[in-house]
Each structure stands twice: as C-alpha cells, then as structure tokens.
Design a protein around this motif. Structure first.
Motif, mmCIF file in Angstrom:
data_model
loop_
_atom_site.group_PDB
_atom_site.id
_atom_site.type_symbol
_atom_site.label_atom_id
_atom_site.label_comp_id
_atom_site.label_asym_id
_atom_site.label_seq_id
_atom_site.Cartn_x
_atom_site.Cartn_y
_atom_site.Cartn_z
ATOM 1 N N ALA A 226 36.268 -31.379 -15.886
ATOM 2 C CA ALA A 226 35.775 -30.344 -14.989
ATOM 3 C C ALA A 226 34.479 -29.778 -15.570
ATOM 4 O O ALA A 226 34.484 -29.149 -16.620
ATOM 5 C CB ALA A 226 36.816 -29.232 -14.838
ATOM 6 N N SER A 227 33.362 -30.024 -14.891
ATOM 7 C CA SER A 227 32.052 -29.526 -15.327
ATOM 8 C C SER A 227 31.676 -28.368 -14.411
ATOM 9 O O SER A 227 31.431 -28.565 -13.221
ATOM 10 C CB SER A 227 31.007 -30.645 -15.243
ATOM 11 N N MET A 228 31.637 -27.143 -14.987
ATOM 12 C CA MET A 228 31.524 -25.952 -14.149
ATOM 13 C C MET A 228 30.447 -25.004 -14.664
ATOM 14 O O MET A 228 30.032 -25.094 -15.824
ATOM 15 C CB MET A 228 32.892 -25.284 -14.034
ATOM 16 N N GLY B 230 45.658 -28.700 -18.160
ATOM 17 C CA GLY B 230 45.347 -29.787 -19.079
ATOM 18 C C GLY B 230 43.999 -30.428 -18.925
ATOM 19 O O GLY B 230 43.693 -31.419 -19.605
ATOM 20 N N ALA B 231 43.147 -29.895 -18.057
ATOM 21 C CA ALA B 231 41.822 -30.489 -17.856
ATOM 22 C C ALA B 231 40.885 -30.113 -18.997
ATOM 23 O O ALA B 231 40.941 -29.005 -19.528
ATOM 24 C CB ALA B 231 41.227 -30.024 -16.537
ATOM 25 N N LYS B 232 40.013 -31.036 -19.368
ATOM 26 C CA LYS B 232 38.896 -30.728 -20.267
ATOM 27 C C LYS B 232 37.797 -30.067 -19.432
ATOM 28 O O LYS B 232 37.551 -30.466 -18.292
ATOM 29 C CB LYS B 232 38.340 -32.011 -20.879
ATOM 30 N N ILE B 233 37.110 -29.072 -20.019
ATOM 31 C CA ILE B 233 36.088 -28.357 -19.275
ATOM 32 C C ILE B 233 34.806 -28.247 -20.085
ATOM 33 O O ILE B 233 34.847 -28.073 -21.309
ATOM 34 C CB ILE B 233 36.589 -26.950 -18.857
ATOM 35 N N VAL B 234 33.667 -28.420 -19.412
ATOM 36 C CA VAL B 234 32.363 -28.158 -20.018
ATOM 37 C C VAL B 234 31.643 -27.134 -19.148
ATOM 38 O O VAL B 234 31.819 -27.107 -17.926
ATOM 39 C CB VAL B 234 31.502 -29.432 -20.183
ATOM 40 N N PHE B 235 30.848 -26.279 -19.799
ATOM 41 C CA PHE B 235 30.084 -25.253 -19.093
ATOM 42 C C PHE B 235 28.592 -25.563 -19.176
ATOM 43 O O PHE B 235 28.111 -26.145 -20.158
ATOM 44 C CB PHE B 235 30.334 -23.872 -19.702
ATOM 45 N N ALA B 236 27.857 -25.128 -18.165
ATOM 46 C CA ALA B 236 26.407 -25.300 -18.124
ATOM 47 C C ALA B 236 25.852 -24.404 -17.026
ATOM 48 O O ALA B 236 26.603 -23.668 -16.378
ATOM 49 C CB ALA B 236 26.046 -26.760 -17.871
ATOM 50 N N THR B 237 24.529 -24.467 -16.815
ATOM 51 C CA THR B 237 23.887 -23.566 -15.864
ATOM 52 C C THR B 237 23.413 -24.227 -14.580
ATOM 53 O O THR B 237 23.210 -23.562 -13.582
ATOM 54 C CB THR B 237 22.655 -22.894 -16.502
ATOM 55 N N ASP B 238 23.177 -25.550 -14.607
ATOM 56 C CA ASP B 238 22.558 -26.245 -13.475
ATOM 57 C C ASP B 238 21.104 -25.796 -13.294
ATOM 58 O O ASP B 238 20.582 -25.795 -12.183
ATOM 59 C CB ASP B 238 23.357 -26.004 -12.192
ATOM 60 N N TRP B 239 20.432 -25.433 -14.394
ATOM 61 C CA TRP B 239 19.021 -25.042 -14.323
ATOM 62 C C TRP B 239 18.204 -26.085 -13.566
ATOM 63 O O TRP B 239 18.424 -27.263 -13.766
ATOM 64 C CB TRP B 239 18.478 -24.919 -15.760
ATOM 65 N N PRO B 240 17.312 -25.718 -12.651
ATOM 66 C CA PRO B 240 16.856 -24.368 -12.347
ATOM 67 C C PRO B 240 17.632 -23.654 -11.254
ATOM 68 O O PRO B 240 17.156 -22.625 -10.735
ATOM 69 C CB PRO B 240 15.419 -24.616 -11.901
ATOM 70 N N ILE C 129 33.010 -28.139 -8.620
ATOM 71 C CA ILE C 129 34.403 -27.857 -8.253
ATOM 72 C C ILE C 129 34.526 -26.394 -7.819
ATOM 73 O O ILE C 129 35.344 -25.637 -8.335
ATOM 74 C CB ILE C 129 35.371 -28.154 -9.427
ATOM 75 N N GLU C 130 33.721 -25.998 -6.854
ATOM 76 C CA GLU C 130 33.767 -24.596 -6.446
ATOM 77 C C GLU C 130 35.103 -24.234 -5.818
ATOM 78 O O GLU C 130 35.574 -23.108 -5.947
ATOM 79 C CB GLU C 130 32.603 -24.283 -5.509
ATOM 80 N N MET D 190 36.265 -18.385 -27.831
ATOM 81 C CA MET D 190 36.201 -19.654 -28.564
ATOM 82 C C MET D 190 36.297 -20.843 -27.616
ATOM 83 O O MET D 190 35.608 -21.851 -27.807
ATOM 84 C CB MET D 190 37.303 -19.712 -29.628
ATOM 85 N N ASP D 191 37.130 -20.736 -26.572
ATOM 86 C CA ASP D 191 37.207 -21.821 -25.594
ATOM 87 C C ASP D 191 35.893 -21.951 -24.823
ATOM 88 O O ASP D 191 35.457 -23.055 -24.485
ATOM 89 C CB ASP D 191 38.354 -21.578 -24.617
ATOM 90 N N THR D 192 35.263 -20.812 -24.544
ATOM 91 C CA THR D 192 33.988 -20.821 -23.838
ATOM 92 C C THR D 192 32.903 -21.452 -24.703
ATOM 93 O O THR D 192 32.098 -22.264 -24.223
ATOM 94 C CB THR D 192 33.598 -19.385 -23.440
ATOM 95 N N LEU D 193 32.870 -21.107 -25.995
ATOM 96 C CA LEU D 193 31.887 -21.711 -26.903
ATOM 97 C C LEU D 193 32.139 -23.209 -27.053
ATOM 98 O O LEU D 193 31.194 -24.001 -27.114
ATOM 99 C CB LEU D 193 31.946 -21.016 -28.267
ATOM 100 N N ALA D 194 33.413 -23.610 -27.100
ATOM 101 C CA ALA D 194 33.731 -25.037 -27.206
ATOM 102 C C ALA D 194 33.215 -25.806 -25.995
ATOM 103 O O ALA D 194 32.742 -26.938 -26.115
ATOM 104 C CB ALA D 194 35.241 -25.230 -27.348
ATOM 105 N N ALA D 195 33.281 -25.169 -24.820
ATOM 106 C CA ALA D 195 32.808 -25.814 -23.588
ATOM 107 C C ALA D 195 31.306 -25.999 -23.588
ATOM 108 O O ALA D 195 30.770 -26.751 -22.766
ATOM 109 C CB ALA D 195 33.246 -24.993 -22.377
ATOM 110 N N TYR D 196 30.600 -25.334 -24.495
ATOM 111 C CA TYR D 196 29.138 -25.434 -24.598
ATOM 112 C C TYR D 196 28.696 -26.238 -25.824
ATOM 113 O O TYR D 196 27.507 -26.424 -26.043
ATOM 114 C CB TYR D 196 28.520 -24.036 -24.665
ATOM 115 N N THR D 197 29.659 -26.671 -26.634
ATOM 116 C CA THR D 197 29.311 -27.364 -27.879
ATOM 117 C C THR D 197 30.174 -28.603 -28.080
ATOM 118 O O THR D 197 29.792 -29.704 -27.706
ATOM 119 C CB THR D 197 29.460 -26.395 -29.079
#
Length: 557
Positions: A411-413, A451-461, A393-394, A492-499
């Motif tokens: 939203a996976s970003m 109101g969107a749920k969001i998850v964070f990640a890296t898209d490695w590699p 979702i760039e 805390m929101d950022t950590l939640a998006a990773y856990t």
C-alpha cells in the motif's frame, strides 16, 4: 590496517531503523559506506586526519528519506510556477495571477499549481469565462492539487486547438459548455496535454505520465534547459533530506538526462524510474522497452526496474472508479482506463519478466481490479516475491482489505492527501464518496493491521515535497467524524514507511533504509529531536545536513 572514517556524525539521537540495534550516538562513514554505528567514545577515534566531523547537538539522525512516489521533471518545473495553495475566492485568484503575469512577461504559458477544486467557492466550478475575466490576452492554465484536472482560459484553449472539443480517449474529458465550446475544465492528461505543450518546456515534463512517450524533437538548447531544471529539482530534494526517490512517470528522455547528470557530476539523490505502460501500447512493449531499460539502467544511483500504470483518475474529477455509484451521481461508477482482461494480461507478462508493477488506483473499484490482476499473475506464474504496489488507495472496499497481505501487495499512500489534511477542503470529496465509505478512505491503519506493508510519500508536485511536513501530516490527521476510525500510525511506523520499508519495496533492503555497518551512507541530520517534538511541530523541523552515497549533498546555511 584498521579502516578510518572520512566523515563522522556524533552527539546524535540516531534512529537506525535497524531492529537489531535501534539506537546509537554516532556514525562513521568511509567512502560511500557506513563504517560503524555506536557510541560517541567508540566512533570518534575512527576519524582519520582531516575527517569531517558533524556535531548533531542531540538532534535526531535518520536514514535518508526515500520519497516513494513523486514526479521529478514535473516537480522541478513547478518550482518556477505560480503556487495557488491556500488561495480562495475570485479576487484573491485574480491578484495572484496578475502579479505572476507581470513578473513573467515572456512566459508563453502562465501556469498555476495547487488550484483547489473549490477555489472560487464550494458551489461554483471554474470556467474559462472566470479566467478570461482575470487575464484574456495571455494563455493561462491552472492545475488542481492532484494534477488530474486543469482549467484554461479561452486563448489557451484556442492556441491548443481544443476550444471546439476533441476526442481525448477513455477516462479523459474536455468538459463542453452549453454554447458548444470547451467550458475550460480539462480532465486528465490527454485533455490538458495540448495546453501544457504551449509552455517553454513544450510539455516535455508531462510526456512520461500523460503519454508514456518521449518528445519527438528536442534541440540541444532545449535539452540543456531541461537538464538545468532537473538539477534544480534534485538539489531541492537533497535540501529536504531526501537521498532516494521513486518516480511515478518515466520515459527514456528522463532516464538519459539523469544518466548524463550522474556521468558528469554525480546524482545527489538516488533515482528509481519506471517504464510507463499506457492502454494503447502493445503488450510486447513490456519486454521490448521495460526489460531492456532495466538492463541498461541498473546501478545503485539510477535504476529502471518497474512498470507504472493508471487504472483510474480522481474522485473530484469524477474519473475515479468505484464498486458502487458516486453518492452524488447515481448511475455513475467511473470508467477504468484498462479492461480487466487487458490489465490482467499486462500484470501476468510483467510478472513473468520479473518486473514489479505499480498502479494508480483511487476508487475501491479500481483497487479491486488491480488486486484481481495481481492475483491473476500469481495463478499464471506461481507465487513469488513480486512487491507489486497500489498507489493512493483513497478508498478500499472492506472485502479487499485482507487481499493486500494475502497477495503481498504494498500500500503506497500519501499523508497530505486526505481532505481536511494539509489545508485541503473536505468538499466535494466527502459528498462524492458518501458517508458509508468514509471509514475505508485513506485507511492506513486498517491496511497495516490487516498485514499490509505500507510506504508513505507526497506525490510531489501534487503535494509539497518536504518529508518532515508529510510525516507531520501523518501524525496530525483527524477523523472526519467522532465515529470514524483514527488511521494514524505510530511515529516509528511512520518513519519506517519513509525509510526502511521504502528501501524494501525497491529490493534494496540489503544496503539502504537502515543505518548499519556496510550499508550505503545515506543519512539525514535533523535540526531537533523528532521524538520529543509535538506532532504539530514536526513540520517545523529542518534537515541540517543530507548525506547521499557518502557525499554531503546539502548543508543548512
């Protein structure tokens, strides 16, 4: 008889990610489950004779990181490839490539990663002639950070059989030069796949993403090599505090290799794999393959229970799809990989079978098409808890922002991806999308506030894998101009998006993503207090210990 603990972590600043009991000092583990979470005085007496006790020294303890978007096979292979991150200018590129070539005299294909689109300069695009001037007698290819564009020298193009060009299908392109031969730039997987097939893995790590298929012929020796490569990648994940990952390319070959690792020695990281649906596959493949693989691979350690797709490419390669024209190229909006009718039929069928869908969509036009498909699934099958996702979702069109919450779309970003972050240049991205779209680019906060749920990640590699570096990128992102919104979330929101949210998106919120009694024992112990750490120093924190399924999978030396 009162249960006793095999493993205890104490003297910690535990962030449980459980709103009912958000903080603790100690945690006890019995088998592969959390026995208790609480104060030091309460937890330490639970240790049985010979229990392992870890003193966290006042550092943060979290649920193990859940990397919600990565590519395990390609990332694992990349650990042995040349990194061109930060390399700028022809002479620096030449020195890096020649040193790598000298150190690897037997590699059939020399491969570089993280080659920026402006690696030569902001004005000059790489061609095969530049690469020939560096190394002409051995096949060489280098990948852009997004892994959607590659550049190859002449001998690589010749050996791959594409120097004369070739039809590579919609959304893919072998860029041709004025001399009628391939210029060296290869856009998307169908274009660079023939070059990658020259490598020692035969490009097998690309198949799940580039074609969605399996390798035709693999010798026992090749398979053993591939398994060893993946094991190295899994160990690397554990060393970074990752206890779960959600892969974004999938084929039966990868699934069976992961199953073999689990059966022989146990996976050190939980894996969620997709069925990769491509635009040439029949609709019946969703039931015949995706649903069948879901039934076959369905444990807490290895599951295959969603469908992955691509709607477009990338902005810098001019293969992303926008609602309005590219700012630098009037008349060009990009070309989607699926027609609206085709994508809608897939979304409806997957939803009918109870399979979540996740789709790569970079431009706001691609994002809109995916949202339309998810809406079509609701209209056809009724509203359900689908947890469908859109990856990246760039850019999102402002009219589509409220649709995420309305449709229940996640939203996976990726925090390392915004230009200007994580060492990435601002150009040509900012010019290509145009200033009017800047406020809605990588718009994490706008989506969350809607109101969107969001998850964070890296898209490695595509980006380096370390979650702590990614979290640091999320917390230090700067707006592109003074009048642009600040899209950073709270720590805390950022950590939640990773856990916690990453566990929720894969329907495992009842047993992981939080540090809570009877949840799976997936834990990371950090080297310091992340809450007291300046945002600019978060990336310098390291995992001291990683625990997955109650087993210590990594300990710092």
């Amino acid at each position: 008889m009162t249960a006793t603990a095999d493993l205890i972590v104490h003297n910690a600043r535990i962030l449980t990610m459980d709103d009912e009991s958000p903080r603790a000092e100690a945690i006890a583990i019995a088998g592969n489950r959390i026995l208790a979470v609480g104060g030091n005085a309460e937890i330490l007496p639970l240790a049985k004779a010979g229990a392992r006790i870890i003193d966290a020294g006042g550092a943060t303890v979290l649920p193990g990181f859940n990397e919600a978007h990565m590519h395990i096979f390609g990332g694992s292979v990349g650990l042995g490839q040349l990194s061109l991150m930060g390399v700028k200018g022809f002479e620096a590129l030449k020195a890096s490539v020649l040193a790598y070539a000298a150190a690897n005299p037997d590699k059939p294909l020399l491969e570089g990663l993280y080659a920026d689109y402006t690696i030569l300069s902001e004005e000059e695009r790489v061609t095969r002639h530049h690469l020939d001037a560096i190394i002409a007698d051995r096949p060489f290819v280098m990948m852009a950070p997004d892994r959607h564009t590659a550049w190859a020298n002449t001998i690589a193009l010749e050996k791959a059989g594409i120097l004369q060009g070739r039809d590579v299908g919609v959304g893919n392109e072998i860029v041709m030069g004025e001399d009628g031969l391939a210029a060296g730039e290869l856009r998307e997987g169908n274009a660079f796949g023939p070059v990658m097939a020259l490598s020692e893995t035969g490009g097998r790590e690309m198949l799940g993403g580039a074609t969605g298929g399996d390798p035709a012929h693999v010798t026992p020796e090749q398979r053993a090599t591939d398994i060893a490569v993946i094991k190295r990648g899994l160990a690397y994940c554990a060393s970074l505090g990752i206890t779960s990952f959600q892969n974004m390319d999938g084929n039966l070959y990868q699934l069976e290799m992961l199953q073999e690792i689990e059966d022989t020695e146990g996976l050190p990281v939980r894996a969620r794999m997709p069925f990769h649906m491509k635009n040439f596959m029949p609709l019946s493949a969703i039931e015949e393959k995706a649903a069948a693989w879901r039934a076959r691979f369905d444990t807490d350690k290895l599951r295959c229970n969603f469908v992955k797709m691509f709607m477009d490419g990338v902005t810098e390669g001019e293969t992303a799809v926008f609602v309005d024209d590219y700012s630098h190229k009037p008349g060009w909006k990009g070309e989607p990989l699926f027609s609206a009718e085709h994508f809608n039929s897939i979304a409806v069928e997957a939803d009918r079978l109870g399979l979540p869908v996740t789709v790569h969509a970079i431009g706001d036009g691609a994002v809109r098409m995916v949202l339309d498909g998810y809406e079509a699934a609701i209209e056809a099958n009724g509203k359900r808890d689908s947890r469908n996702r859109i990856e990246h979702i760039e850019v999102v069109h402002p009219d589509d922002v409220p649709r995420f919450a309305k449709l229940g779309t996640v939203a996976s970003m990726q925090p390392p991806h915004p230009p200007g972050s994580a060492g990435l240049p601002l150009e040509p991205y900012l010019t290509y999308i145009g200033r009017e779209r800047w406020p809605f680019a990588f718009a994490w906060k706008t989506l969350v506030e809607a109101g969107a749920k969001i998850v964070f990640a890296t898209d490695w590699p595509v980006s380096p894998l370390a979650p702590l570096s990614c979290i640091g990128d999320a917390m230090t992102r700067k707006p592109w101009a003074d009048d642009m919104p600040d899209h950073r979330l709270s720590l805390m929101d950022t950590l939640a998006a990773y856990t916690r949210t990453s566990a929720w998106v894969e329907f495992m919120e009842d047993r992981k993503g939080k540090l809570k009694e009877d949840f799976l024992a997936d834990i990371v112990v950090l080297s310091g207090d992340i809450e007291a750490c300046p945002a600019t120093e978060i990336a310098a924190l390291k995992p001291v210990a990683t625990i997955c399924d109650g087993r210590i999978t990594y300990e710092a030396p």
